[in-house]
Design a protein around this motif. Structure first.
Motif, mmCIF file in Angstrom:
data_model
loop_
_atom_site.group_PDB
_atom_site.id
_atom_site.type_symbol
_atom_site.label_atom_id
_atom_site.label_comp_id
_atom_site.label_asym_id
_atom_site.label_seq_id
_atom_site.Cartn_x
_atom_site.Cartn_y
_atom_site.Cartn_z
ATOM 1 N N ALA A 1 0.845 -1.201 0.000
ATOM 2 C CA ALA A 1 0.000 0.000 0.000
ATOM 3 C C ALA A 1 0.878 1.248 0.000
ATOM 4 O O ALA A 1 2.005 1.229 0.516
ATOM 5 C CB ALA A 1 -0.918 -0.002 1.219
ATOM 6 N N PRO A 2 0.419 2.362 -0.573
ATOM 7 C CA PRO A 2 1.232 3.598 -0.612
ATOM 8 C C PRO A 2 1.421 4.165 0.797
ATOM 9 O O PRO A 2 0.602 3.960 1.694
ATOM 10 C CB PRO A 2 0.407 4.531 -1.499
ATOM 11 C CG PRO A 2 -0.993 4.020 -1.402
ATOM 12 C CD PRO A 2 -0.883 2.537 -1.259
ATOM 13 N N VAL A 3 2.528 4.871 0.987
ATOM 14 C CA VAL A 3 2.834 5.493 2.272
ATOM 15 C C VAL A 3 1.778 6.546 2.587
ATOM 16 O O VAL A 3 1.506 7.438 1.782
ATOM 17 C CB VAL A 3 4.234 6.127 2.261
ATOM 18 C CG1 VAL A 3 4.498 6.858 3.575
ATOM 19 C CG2 VAL A 3 5.282 5.064 2.015
ATOM 20 N N GLY A 4 1.173 6.432 3.756
ATOM 21 C CA GLY A 4 0.151 7.387 4.170
ATOM 22 C C GLY A 4 -1.183 7.192 3.471
ATOM 23 O O GLY A 4 -2.116 7.969 3.718
ATOM 24 N N GLY A 5 -1.320 6.185 2.607
ATOM 25 C CA GLY A 5 -2.570 5.946 1.893
ATOM 26 C C GLY A 5 -3.147 4.595 2.240
ATOM 27 O O GLY A 5 -2.781 3.948 3.222
ATOM 28 N N ARG A 6 -4.046 4.149 1.383
ATOM 29 C CA ARG A 6 -4.685 2.867 1.605
ATOM 30 C C ARG A 6 -5.136 2.287 0.281
ATOM 31 O O ARG A 6 -5.397 3.005 -0.691
ATOM 32 C CB ARG A 6 -5.882 3.002 2.552
ATOM 33 C CG ARG A 6 -6.965 3.946 2.068
ATOM 34 C CD ARG A 6 -8.106 4.052 3.074
ATOM 35 N NE ARG A 6 -8.787 2.780 3.222
ATOM 36 C CZ ARG A 6 -9.790 2.561 4.091
ATOM 37 N NH1 ARG A 6 -10.172 3.548 4.906
ATOM 38 N NH2 ARG A 6 -10.377 1.396 4.162
ATOM 39 N N VAL A 7 -5.194 0.952 0.243
ATOM 40 C CA VAL A 7 -5.701 0.231 -0.913
ATOM 41 C C VAL A 7 -6.784 -0.703 -0.402
ATOM 42 O O VAL A 7 -6.490 -1.698 0.266
ATOM 43 C CB VAL A 7 -4.592 -0.558 -1.632
ATOM 44 C CG1 VAL A 7 -5.187 -1.380 -2.774
ATOM 45 C CG2 VAL A 7 -3.518 0.368 -2.147
ATOM 46 N N GLY A 8 -8.029 -0.352 -0.685
ATOM 47 C CA GLY A 8 -9.122 -1.114 -0.128
ATOM 48 C C GLY A 8 -9.163 -0.951 1.380
ATOM 49 O O GLY A 8 -9.240 0.163 1.908
#
Length: 237
Positions: free
Chosen positions: A118-125
Motif C-alpha cells: 500500500a502507498p505510504v500514508g494511503g490505503r488500498v481497499g
C-alpha cells in the motif's frame, strides 16, 4: 417468543482415568539422598547420550527398539524404555515448535508485505499503508530479517534439525544473568546439574501401585524408588 428447550442427552458412564503424573519432592534420609543423586546422574548421562543419538537420526526412523537394546546393557529394561520414550517425546515436541515458529514467521511476513504494497500514508481497499517513509523503510528491513529467519527454519525442518536443551533454555540463559537472578555460580551449577538428572518411570496399568520401578502408596506413605528386578531364570526345585 418462548426459547427452545434443550434436549437432555442420555446418561453415560465416564471411563476411569488411565493414569496420573506425580511430581513431588520426597523427604529422604542422607543415605537415600546419596543413592538418588547417583542414580539421577547416571541415568541423566544415559538420557543425554540417547537424546543425541535420536537427534542425529533427524527425520528418519527413530530406531527406538535398537536404541533400547543398546541401553539395556547398561541399565534395566524399564529404565531403557523410559529413556528412549522421553527422547522421542522431546524430539517430537521440538519439531512441533519448529513448525509453529514457521507458521508464525509466515503470518508476520505476509502481513508486512500486504502493508508494504500500500502507498505510504494511503490505503488500498481496507489495507492501510505505513504512516511515513521512515516506518516503511524500517518495516522493509524487518521483513528482510524475518525472511532470513524463515529460510533458516525451513532448512532445519527439511533436515530434521531440532534444538533441545536438557535442563531448560531459561535456566541456561540464567547463567549470563546470575546477579539479576540472585544466584552465585556454584548455586546455578547445582541447579543446572539437578535439572539434567533423569529419574522417572512409565506407569504400567497391570501393576499394583504404579509399576515395578517406582511405586506410590495410596495411603500417602510416600513413594519408593527401589528397582525390583526379577530373575530371568528360576532355579530348579
Amino acid at each position: 417468543m418462548p426459547g427452545r428447550v434443550r434436549a437432555i442427552a442420555a446418561p453415560f458412564v465416564v471411563a476411569p482415568p488411565r493414569g496420573a503424573r506425580i511430581r513431588t519432592r520426597p523427604r529422604v534420609s542422607a543415605a537415600d539422598q546419596a543413592v538418588l543423586r547417583q542414580v539421577g546422574e547416571y541415568l541423566g548421562h544415559l538420557a543425554g547420550r540417547d537424546l543425541a543419538v535420536r537427534c542425529g537420526l533427524s527425520l528418519g526412523d527413530s530406531l527406538r527398539f535398537r536404541r533400547k537394546r543398546a541401553l539395556i546393557g547398561e541399565t534395566s529394561s524399564r529404565w531403557a524404555g523410559t529413556i528412549t520414550r522421553t527422547s522421542q517425546d522431546q524430539w517430537q515436541r521440538a519439531h512441533r515448535n519448529l513448525l509453529d515458529q514457521r507458521a508464525g514467521l509466515r503470518r508476520a511476513t505476509r502481513r508486512i508485505r500486504i502493508r508494504l504494497a500500500a502507498p505510504v500514508g494511503g490505503r488500498v481497499g481496507g489495507v492501510h499503508g505505513y504512516v511515513s517513509r521512515a516506518e516503511h523503510w524500517q518495516k522493509q528491513r524487518r521483513l528482510d530479517l524475518l525472511a532470513a529467519r524463515l529460510a533458516r527454519v525451513d532448512t532445519r525442518i527439511a533436515q530434521g534439525r531440532v534444538s533441545i536443551v536438557r535442563g531448560g533454555r531459561r535456566l541456561l540463559h540464567t547463567r549470563q544473568h546470575l546477579k539479576k537472578a540472585g544466584l552465585t555460580e556454584p548455586q546455578w551449577r547445582q541447579r543446572w546439574q539437578a535439572a539434567r538428572w533423569f529419574l522417572t518411570a512409565d506407569g504400567e496399568a497391570d501393576k499394583p501401585l504404579g509399576n515395578e520401578t517406582i511405586r506410590v502408596h495410596p495411603g500417602g506413605a510416600g513413594s519408593t524408588g527401589r528397582s525390583r528386578c526379577k530373575p530371568r531364570h528360576r532355579a530348579p526345585p
